[in-house]
Design a protein around this motif. Structure first.
Motif, PDB file in Angstrom:
ATOM      1  N   GLU A 174      -4.571  -5.707   8.943  1.00  0.00           N
ATOM      2  CA  GLU A 174      -5.297  -4.720   7.691  1.00  0.00           C
ATOM      3  C   GLU A 174      -6.758  -4.414   8.267  1.00  0.00           C
TER       4      GLU A 174
ATOM      5  N   ARG B  14      -6.365   5.010  -1.078  1.00  0.00           N
ATOM      6  CA  ARG B  14      -7.815   4.379  -1.460  1.00  0.00           C
ATOM      7  C   ARG B  14      -8.557   3.437  -0.366  1.00  0.00           C
ATOM      8  N   GLY B  15      -8.429   4.108   1.007  1.00  0.00           N
ATOM      9  CA  GLY B  15      -9.041   3.697   1.840  1.00  0.00           C
ATOM     10  C   GLY B  15      -8.370   2.669   2.962  1.00  0.00           C
ATOM     11  N   TYR B  16      -7.066   2.422   2.647  1.00  0.00           N
ATOM     12  CA  TYR B  16      -6.136   1.415   3.487  1.00  0.00           C
ATOM     13  C   TYR B  16      -5.801   2.095   4.752  1.00  0.00           C
TER      14      TYR B  16
ATOM     15  N   ALA C 296       0.641  -1.174  -0.110  1.00  0.00           N
ATOM     16  CA  ALA C 296      -0.008   0.174   0.044  1.00  0.00           C
ATOM     17  C   ALA C 296       0.800   1.088  -0.163  1.00  0.00           C
TER      18      ALA C 296
ATOM     19  N   PRO D 245      -8.918  -2.193   6.124  1.00  0.00           N
ATOM     20  CA  PRO D 245      -9.461  -1.248   5.057  1.00  0.00           C
ATOM     21  C   PRO D 245     -10.858  -0.528   5.266  1.00  0.00           C
TER      22      PRO D 245
END
Length: 288
Positions: A133, A120-122, A102, A135
């Motif tokens: 993780e 991207r929302g990670y 990421a 997200p």
């Protein structure tokens, strides 16, 4: 990086990207330099033991972008840089401990390790051994994660996005705003301070959002609570203060893209300046 830039006589822009108190009397900060075409970039971790005796000096240098730094303690920092690498260790010699798939944009405080925010929302949490993780689905852009002392975790993002982590699942908190929320501060599970674009500043408390009236032409990039008062960073326009349901100009000659009140001082940073406030007086240093 900040929206504006300070350009040195040599033609390099200089940005104090993050700053922290260090050993009570000192300051640690991340300084990034790049040329006008931005094809050359150089990052440094700067440090000083006593800020009243002089400004921070480089202790770690990196030819590339250091995207974010989080100071876990006076003895160790987390750092994210190009190559999707996370480093950990002393300010002068953090070592690579993690590689992730990421693009990291922000490292955020945690009681156990560090929160990692990416494009991207990670979102992920790293406890020094295990990467978990988390997200945020359908969020678009996430700007920051904040963890309260009671362990409650919130994230903020684009288009009024405010999210709470409930048993490993993100729940969006509906807000009557559409502006991007750039920064938040969670003090406990029912109280969140938010700051963002178009003068957005508010306090979410008891499932209700109280919006505060800002001065004109504000975009807030930072928020902190220090000695019982709420300070809001207006970037190159200075530092604002919450008073009687409004946000009012407080100090115009302090760059406040970044605020940190984790130690005994309020630390402000941005462009080529880092400043420290003890509740009565200010001390600042500029980099050229």
């Amino acid at each position: 990086m900040t929206d504006e830039k300070y350009v040195s006589p040599e033609g390099f822009s200089i940005d104090v990207a993050e700053a922290f108190s260090f050993r009570r009397t000192g300051i640690a900060c991340l300084v990034i330099q790049s040329n006008e075409d931005r094809d050359i970039h150089f990052s440094e971790i700067r440090l000083c033991e006593d800020f009243s005796a002089g400004g921070p000096k480089p202790v770690f240098e990196f030819k590339g972008w250091i995207y974010s730094m989080y100071q876990e303690s006076d003895a160790a920092i987390y750092m994210a840089h190009t190559g999707k690498m996370i480093r950990y260790g002393p300010h002068s010699s953090p070592e690579i401990v993690l590689e992730i798939n990421a693009d990291v944009t922000k490292l955020c405080a945690s009681s156990d390790g560090v929160w990692i925010v990416g494009l991207r929302g990670y979102v992920a949490h790293f406890d020094g051994t295990t990467l978990t993780e988390r997200p945020v689905p359908d969020a678009g852009t996430i700007f920051m994660v904040s963890e309260a002392p009671d362990g409650t975790v919130f994230a903020c993002g684009a288009a009024g996005g405010l999210y709470r982590l409930d048993e490993g699942v993100w729940t969006r908190i509906p807000l009557p705003v559409g502006a991007d929320i750039f920064r938040l501060l969670v003090t406990h599970k029912d109280r969140v301070l938010i700051a963002g674009a178009k003068g957005l500043c508010g306090i979410w408390e008891g499932d209700e959002l109280r919006l505060l009236t800002p001065p004109d032409e504000r975009h807030y990039r930072a928020i902190a609570e220090y000695k019982g008062r709420i300070f809001v960073g207006a970037g190159f326009l200075g530092l604002d203060l919450v008073e009687d349901g409004e946000v009012v100009p407080y100090k115009e000659n302090v760059y406040s893209y970044h605020l940190n009140a984790a130690g005994e001082f309020l630390i402000a940073g941005g462009l080529n300046q880092v400043a420290r406030y003890d509740g009565e007086s200010w001390l600042a240093a500029k980099f050229t």
